[in-house]
Motif scaffolding. Structure first.
Motif, short mmCIF file in Angstrom:
data_model
loop_
_atom_site.label_atom_id
_atom_site.label_comp_id
_atom_site.label_asym_id
_atom_site.label_seq_id
_atom_site.Cartn_x
_atom_site.Cartn_y
_atom_site.Cartn_z
N GLU A 192 7.44 57.63 26.37
CA GLU A 192 7.45 57.69 24.91
C GLU A 192 8.42 56.66 24.32
O GLU A 192 8.13 56.03 23.30
CB GLU A 192 7.84 59.10 24.47
CG GLU A 192 6.79 60.15 24.77
CD GLU A 192 7.26 61.55 24.43
OE1 GLU A 192 6.44 62.48 24.46
OE2 GLU A 192 8.46 61.71 24.14
N GLY A 193 9.58 56.50 24.96
CA GLY A 193 10.53 55.51 24.47
C GLY A 193 10.02 54.09 24.58
O GLY A 193 10.19 53.27 23.66
N GLU A 194 9.36 53.76 25.68
CA GLU A 194 8.80 52.41 25.84
C GLU A 194 7.71 52.15 24.81
O GLU A 194 7.63 51.06 24.25
CB GLU A 194 8.26 52.24 27.26
CG GLU A 194 9.31 52.28 28.35
CD GLU A 194 10.27 51.11 28.28
OE1 GLU A 194 9.88 50.05 27.73
OE2 GLU A 194 11.40 51.23 28.77
N LEU A 195 6.87 53.12 24.55
CA LEU A 195 5.82 52.95 23.54
C LEU A 195 6.43 52.80 22.14
O LEU A 195 5.94 52.02 21.33
CB LEU A 195 4.86 54.13 23.58
CG LEU A 195 3.96 54.23 24.82
CD1 LEU A 195 3.16 55.52 24.80
CD2 LEU A 195 3.04 53.03 24.92
N THR A 196 7.49 53.56 21.89
CA THR A 196 8.16 53.43 20.59
C THR A 196 8.74 52.04 20.40
O THR A 196 8.64 51.44 19.32
CB THR A 196 9.27 54.49 20.46
OG1 THR A 196 8.68 55.79 20.61
CG2 THR A 196 9.97 54.39 19.12
N ARG A 197 9.35 51.48 21.44
CA ARG A 197 9.88 50.12 21.35
C ARG A 197 8.77 49.11 21.07
O ARG A 197 8.94 48.18 20.27
CB ARG A 197 10.59 49.77 22.66
CG ARG A 197 11.91 50.50 22.87
CD ARG A 197 12.47 50.17 24.25
NE ARG A 197 13.78 50.78 24.46
CZ ARG A 197 14.45 50.74 25.60
NH1 ARG A 197 13.92 50.09 26.66
NH2 ARG A 197 15.62 51.31 25.73
N SER A 198 7.64 49.29 21.72
CA SER A 198 6.55 48.34 21.52
C SER A 198 5.99 48.43 20.10
O SER A 198 5.66 47.41 19.49
CB SER A 198 5.44 48.61 22.54
OG SER A 198 5.92 48.48 23.86
N ILE A 199 5.89 49.64 19.57
CA ILE A 199 5.31 49.81 18.24
C ILE A 199 6.27 49.31 17.17
O ILE A 199 5.86 48.66 16.19
CB ILE A 199 4.93 51.28 18.01
CG1 ILE A 199 3.81 51.69 18.98
CG2 ILE A 199 4.49 51.52 16.57
CD1 ILE A 199 3.49 53.16 18.93
N THR A 200 7.57 49.60 17.31
CA THR A 200 8.54 49.15 16.32
C THR A 200 8.75 47.65 16.34
O THR A 200 9.41 47.11 15.45
CB THR A 200 9.89 49.85 16.54
OG1 THR A 200 10.29 49.69 17.91
CG2 THR A 200 9.79 51.33 16.22
N ALA A 201 8.21 46.95 17.33
CA ALA A 201 8.29 45.49 17.34
C ALA A 201 7.40 44.86 16.28
O ALA A 201 7.55 43.67 15.97
CB ALA A 201 7.92 44.94 18.72
N MET A 202 6.47 45.62 15.71
CA MET A 202 5.61 45.10 14.65
C MET A 202 6.43 44.92 13.37
O MET A 202 7.29 45.75 13.04
CB MET A 202 4.44 46.04 14.41
CG MET A 202 3.58 46.28 15.64
SD MET A 202 2.22 47.43 15.33
CE MET A 202 1.26 46.48 14.17
N PRO A 203 6.20 43.85 12.62
CA PRO A 203 7.03 43.58 11.44
C PRO A 203 6.95 44.65 10.36
O PRO A 203 7.94 44.91 9.69
CB PRO A 203 6.48 42.24 10.93
CG PRO A 203 5.80 41.62 12.09
CD PRO A 203 5.25 42.75 12.89
N ALA A 204 5.80 45.28 10.20
CA ALA A 204 5.64 46.26 9.12
C ALA A 204 6.18 47.63 9.47
O ALA A 204 6.34 48.47 8.59
CB ALA A 204 4.16 46.38 8.73
N VAL A 205 6.47 47.90 10.73
CA VAL A 205 6.91 49.22 11.17
C VAL A 205 8.42 49.26 11.18
O VAL A 205 9.08 48.46 11.84
CB VAL A 205 6.35 49.55 12.57
CG1 VAL A 205 6.82 50.92 13.02
CG2 VAL A 205 4.83 49.50 12.55
N GLN A 206 8.98 50.20 10.42
CA GLN A 206 10.43 50.39 10.40
C GLN A 206 10.90 51.32 11.50
O GLN A 206 11.95 51.11 12.10
CB GLN A 206 10.85 50.94 9.04
CG GLN A 206 12.34 51.09 8.85
CD GLN A 206 12.69 51.60 7.47
OE1 GLN A 206 11.82 52.05 6.73
NE2 GLN A 206 13.96 51.53 7.10
#
Length: 555
Positions: free
Chosen positions: A141-155
């Motif tokens: 879950e932590g690795e997926l969160t890091r990948s998703i938050t790498a998107m510019p629009a996601v805070q």
């Protein structure tokens, strides 16, 4: 006598400062005290400014728990801090930002940071299988969160995985699923492709996970991904909206390109609404027609011909009786020409048969039509256009507004109809009106020089310390120095004491060159008593002193 005089002079030096302070006027005393206090405050402020300087953000968007832990750690480290953005950000002196961050990171702060598969590095001896599975799930879950938050629009993002325990004793295994909560930056959105990318990222990271089992929500609770049980794809609706927006934007562009050269760039507003039919339909039809022309022109599909021929069996004939009921005797040919004997009745002679059949199949004319209706057909277009009044300027330079005539509005309406492909049969409508625009005044004021960020940084870094130093100098020369000069200024009693010491050859009098030595003014009572005693004992010396005063040889 000389020793007694020396002892009195030493007593005067030890208590002369307090006596001089008491002899000052109230104004000089207040100026000296206030000046020394202000000077001490300015020196302390300048030292504090040089030590701390301006403040910069250490961490922002902190939770209350992490913020409290960081403040407690900063207090232990004796690092000054400030709050900003309602406590969501912590500021420290700019010179200590990086040092403090490294020290806080070594202490594991802030704890709200996302952890991934590094949780597996600290596996403890004796862990159960459930604990291992839970640690692996948290790391994933932590690795997926890091990948998703790498998107510019996601805070920020939170990923929840439901990983059922696979058991070989069950015929139908429960499939894994996932839920994702996104916190987007203010004013940012995710398009359809980005949401689909997040869904496939999570589905591809978990074995046997169907993309339909992934739900994506934003901070408002709106579902961004496809609903699992929806019959129609939510992505198709998004594509439809995008297609309609493109059509309406194209119509608006055409209107502006036609009317802006006529009415002016800032004198036109338009809005176009398009109704688009996205219905998908398919029709199949078959038509049969008779053959045209002679039969020879027809196409033969199949042809069959049958011919049958042969003799039929002999039928019974003759006189009824016993003889006729006998089986027939085989015919024999006569050897001689004698007449054959009479035989019993025989069957009648057989007759021959024949039959002919012919079947011909011809092709029948057949037409098959499959009609598929196109999707995204424009059913209706509504256009609304507002044109500003005409602006007129007289010879004096005064401007006024004048409405357009009905003929001009009709010409503009005709241009709009032609630009959108107006069709009355489908119910299109075009409305063009003329109204004065309310133009808000534009604030063209220039930001003051002292409010510009660069100037403020320079003031905080250079001008403020220099100003404090200059103010300290002004306080010293304007308040402290005059008071000190008044304090050190010799009094008439000190002059008499200096003259007495000079006459007796003691320090503090006039030297050989006649220059007086500055001594602290002694007590006035002791000085008068000493002067009276000296006058009685040394009348000649007293006369010389008075003579020097009168002649002005000494001040």
């Amino acid at each position: 006598m000389d020793n007694a005089v020396v002892v009195k002079t030493n007593n005067v030096d030890s208590s002369g400062l307090l006596a001089s302070l008491g002899a000052l006027s109230l104004k000089n005393q207040f100026s000296l005290i206030l000046g020394l206090t202000a000077l001490a405050g300015l020196v302390f402020g300048l030292a504090a400014w040089n030590n701390h300087g301006d403040y910069k953000v250490l961490y922002a968007n902190l939770s209350d728990k992490d913020g409290g832990a960081i403040i407690a750690q900063l207090s232990q480290m004796n690092v000054p801090y400030r709050h900003a953005d309602g406590g969501a950000a912590i500021l420290v002196p700019s010179a200590k930002v990086h040092d403090v961050r490294l020290k806080l990171a070594s202490a594991g702060l802030p704890k709200g940071s996302v952890v991934g598969f590094e949780l597996m590095d600290g596996a403890r001896f004796g862990q159960t299988q459930f604990q291992e599975r839970l640690t692996f799930q948290r790391g994933l879950e932590g690795e997926l969160t890091r990948s998703i938050t790498a998107m510019p629009a996601v805070q920020g993002a939170r990923v929840h995985l439901a990983l059922p325990n696979q058991n070989g004793f069950f015929r139908e295994q429960q499939k894994p699923s996932a839920s994702i909560l996104l916190s987007l930056h203010p004013g940012r959105t995710l398009d359809r492709a980005q949401v689909a990318g997040i869904v496939h990222l999570v589905a591809s990271s978990v074995p046997e996970m169907n993309p339909k089992a992934v739900s994506v929500l934003d901070q408002t609770g709106a579902l961004l991904s496809d609903a699992p049980d929806s019959g129609n794809s939510a992505g198709l609706d998004s594509n439809q909206l995008q297609y309609v927006g493109q059509i309406e934007a194209g119509y608006n562009k055409r209107i502006f390109e036609l009317l802006e050269p006529v009415v002016g760039r800032a004198n036109l507003r338009s809005s176009v609404t398009a109704e688009v039919d996205f219905t998908q339909s398919e029709a199949t039809s078959e038509e049969f027609k008779p053959n045209q022309g002679a039969q020879a022109n027809a196409t033969v599909r199949s042809q069959q011909t049958t011919d049958m021929s042969g003799a039929s069996a002999a039928l019974p004939a003759g006189v009824p009786g016993a003889a006729s009921n006998q089986p027939p005797v085989p015919a024999t040919a006569a050897i001689t020409g004698a007449t054959k004997p009479l035989q019993a009745g025989q069957g009648g002679g057989g007759a021959g048969t024949s039959r002919r059949e012919a079947v011909t199949n011809f092709e029948v004319d057949k037409t098959v039509r499959v009609t598929r209706a196109a999707t995204g057909v424009v059913k209706r277009v509504n256009a609304a256009v507002v044109v500003n009044h005409r602006v007129l300027t007289d010879a004096r330079g005064k401007t006024s507004q004048e409405p357009l005539s009905a003929e001009e509005i009709e010409k503009l309406s005709a241009l709009v109809r032609e630009s959108i492909g107006f069709k009355p049969e489908r119910g299109d409508s075009v409305k063009v009106i003329n109204a004065p625009f309310k133009i808000e005044p534009v604030d063209n004021s220039v930001v003051p020089f002292w409010r510009q960020p660069g100037v403020q940084d320079m003031v905080r870094g250079v001008v403020a310390p220099a100003g404090l130093a200059l103010l300290a100098v002004l306080v010293f020369f304007g308040m402290v120095k005059p008071a000190l000069q008044a304090l050190l200024k010799p009094t008439p009693g000190s002059r008499l004491n200096a003259a007495v010491n000079d006459a007796q050859g003691l320090p503090g009098g006039f030297g050989p060159a006649g220059a007086p030595f500055a001594l602290a003014p002694p007590n006035m009572g002791a000085q008068l008593e000493q002067a009276r005693q000296f006058t009685k004992d040394n009348p000649a010396a007293t006369a010389n002193i008075v003579h020097s005063w009168v002649s002005g040889s000494s001040t």
